[in-house]
Design an enzyme around this catalytic site. Structure first.
Site, PDB file in Angstrom:
ATOM      1  N   CYS A 137      37.567  33.902  38.351  1.00 25.63           N
ATOM      2  CA  CYS A 137      37.496  34.196  39.776  1.00 25.63           C
ATOM      3  C   CYS A 137      36.501  35.315  40.042  1.00 25.63           C
ATOM      4  O   CYS A 137      36.818  36.500  39.890  1.00 25.63           O
ATOM      5  CB  CYS A 137      38.880  34.580  40.308  1.00 25.63           C
ATOM      6  SG  CYS A 137      38.875  34.992  42.064  1.00 25.63           S
ATOM      7  N   CYS A 140      37.522  37.718  42.758  1.00 25.73           N
ATOM      8  CA  CYS A 140      38.561  38.674  42.355  1.00 25.73           C
ATOM      9  C   CYS A 140      37.969  39.810  41.530  1.00 25.73           C
ATOM     10  O   CYS A 140      38.312  40.982  41.717  1.00 25.73           O
ATOM     11  CB  CYS A 140      39.629  37.988  41.506  1.00 25.73           C
ATOM     12  SG  CYS A 140      40.370  36.537  42.226  1.00 25.73           S
ATOM     13  N   ASP A 141      37.098  39.474  40.579  1.00 24.99           N
ATOM     14  CA  ASP A 141      36.685  40.432  39.555  1.00 24.99           C
ATOM     15  C   ASP A 141      35.219  40.825  39.594  1.00 24.99           C
ATOM     16  O   ASP A 141      34.785  41.675  38.811  1.00 24.99           O
ATOM     17  CB  ASP A 141      37.002  39.856  38.161  1.00 24.99           C
ATOM     18  CG  ASP A 141      38.476  39.530  38.003  1.00 24.99           C
ATOM     19  OD1 ASP A 141      39.303  40.266  38.577  1.00 24.99           O
ATOM     20  OD2 ASP A 141      38.806  38.543  37.323  1.00 24.99           O
TER      21      ASP A 141
END
Length: 325
Positions: A137, A140-141
């Site tokens: 992701c 997300c990261d």
């Protein structure tokens, strides 16, 4: 432990589940939504949403899902913070589900909106280095790799979108694909090829992720050329696996019919499964479109069909037998 009863039980809280809840609540079915491990679904890990109808400007995925949830609650939906671990569909309506909290949920109808999850490559080092340089992701990261060198593995829409997103954080993004052409939509490919921060490595597959999970994390990818068979090392700080998603249907194995990909089978053009009163909507049954707007549409369909199922059942029960005189 408690038992929660409703006319419409919904498992999953993405666009499909929440749309079903909105329509179900407005039909006075007092729906219960069990949110699961990822409340809000995949849109909660999506930043820019530019293709959902009704918004001229780009909106944020988490915000959109918060608004959907608030709307569902406003019209009478009950949201439950729980994850379903087993279901009983064999005895018909009411359908029974058990959460990992120990609570029991009973619904006269059941709407399955469990969505899909990211696929992994299944190669050495992938799980060991998860969260230590390997991710599925970018939204997300990606922040953790500001100014660093990153790679994206895949060739579809997901991979191209992830690569484009990562240019917000990195000036050195490489897309690694096993073929010599991409499967992504043409407009996304054009954006990718024009972007000065993105390079493409063609005809390469990841054989393993290398590094030390305890000291520094990922150091490089071991790549194999699909044409020559030659091996090479690609050094990077972060690698994002973006090869699509698998439907979250583990709960329903041997309980509902599925295709070879694990997607729930429904009557064509409807969200109806083979069990009367059980409906499937969103990415759990859609392996073709997989969009938030189509998920929401099938969620609406599931609620409308659930309402009709209940109305029909009630009518049949109320029929008075003909006189034998």
């Amino acid at each position: 432990m408690a038992t929660h009863k409703t006319r419409m039980l919904i498992i999953g809280s993405g666009p499909a589940g929440l749309s079903a809840a909105i329509y179900g609540a407005r039909a006075m079915m007092e729906p219960i939504v069990v949110q699961g491990l990822q409340p809000g679904g995949q849109l909660t890990i999506t930043t820019d949403v530019e293709n959902y109808p009704g918004f001229r400007d780009v909106v944020q995925g988490p915000w959109l899902m918060q608004e959907m949830q608030a709307q569902a609650e406003h019209v009478g939906t009950r949201m439950m913070w729980d994850t379903i671990v087993s279901v009983d569909l064999e005895n018909g309506s009411p359908f029974r589900a058990v959460g990992d909290s120990g609570d029991v949920y009973e619904g006269e109808t059941l709407v399955i909106a469990t969505g899909a999850q990211a696929r992994w490559l299944g190669v050495p080092g992938e799980m060991e280095l998860g969260g230590k340089g390997v991710s599925a992701c970018a939204t997300c990261d990606g922040f953790f790799y500001r100014g660093k060198k990153v790679a994206v593995i895949g060739g579809g829409n997901t991979a191209v979108e992830e690569a484009l997103y990562l240019t917000n954080h990195s000036d050195d993004v490489t897309l690694i694909h096993r073929r010599d052409s991409l499967r992504a939509e043409r407009i996304l490919q054009e954006r990718l090829f024009r972007h000065p921060k993105i390079k493409v490595l063609w005809n390469k597959v990841v054989e393993s992720f290398e590094g030390d999970p305890l000291a520094g994390g990922l150091t490089h990818l071991s790549l194999k050329d699909t044409v020559s068979g030659d091996m090479s090392a690609f050094h990077c700080d972060g690698a994002f696996v973006a090869i699509g998603h698998a439907p979250s249907t583990e709960l329903f194995k041997k309980k509902l019919a599925m295709d070879d990909g694990g997607y729930l089978l429904v009557e064509p053009g409807t969200p109806k499964t083979a069990i009367p009163g059980v409906f499937a909507c969103g990415d759990v049954m859609d392996h073709t479109y997989r969009q938030a707007v189509t998920a929401a549409g099938t969620g609406c369909m599931a609620a409308l069909d659930a309402e009709r199922f209940l109305a029909t059942s009630k009518f049949e029960k109320e029929q008075v037998p003909e006189s034998t005189w």
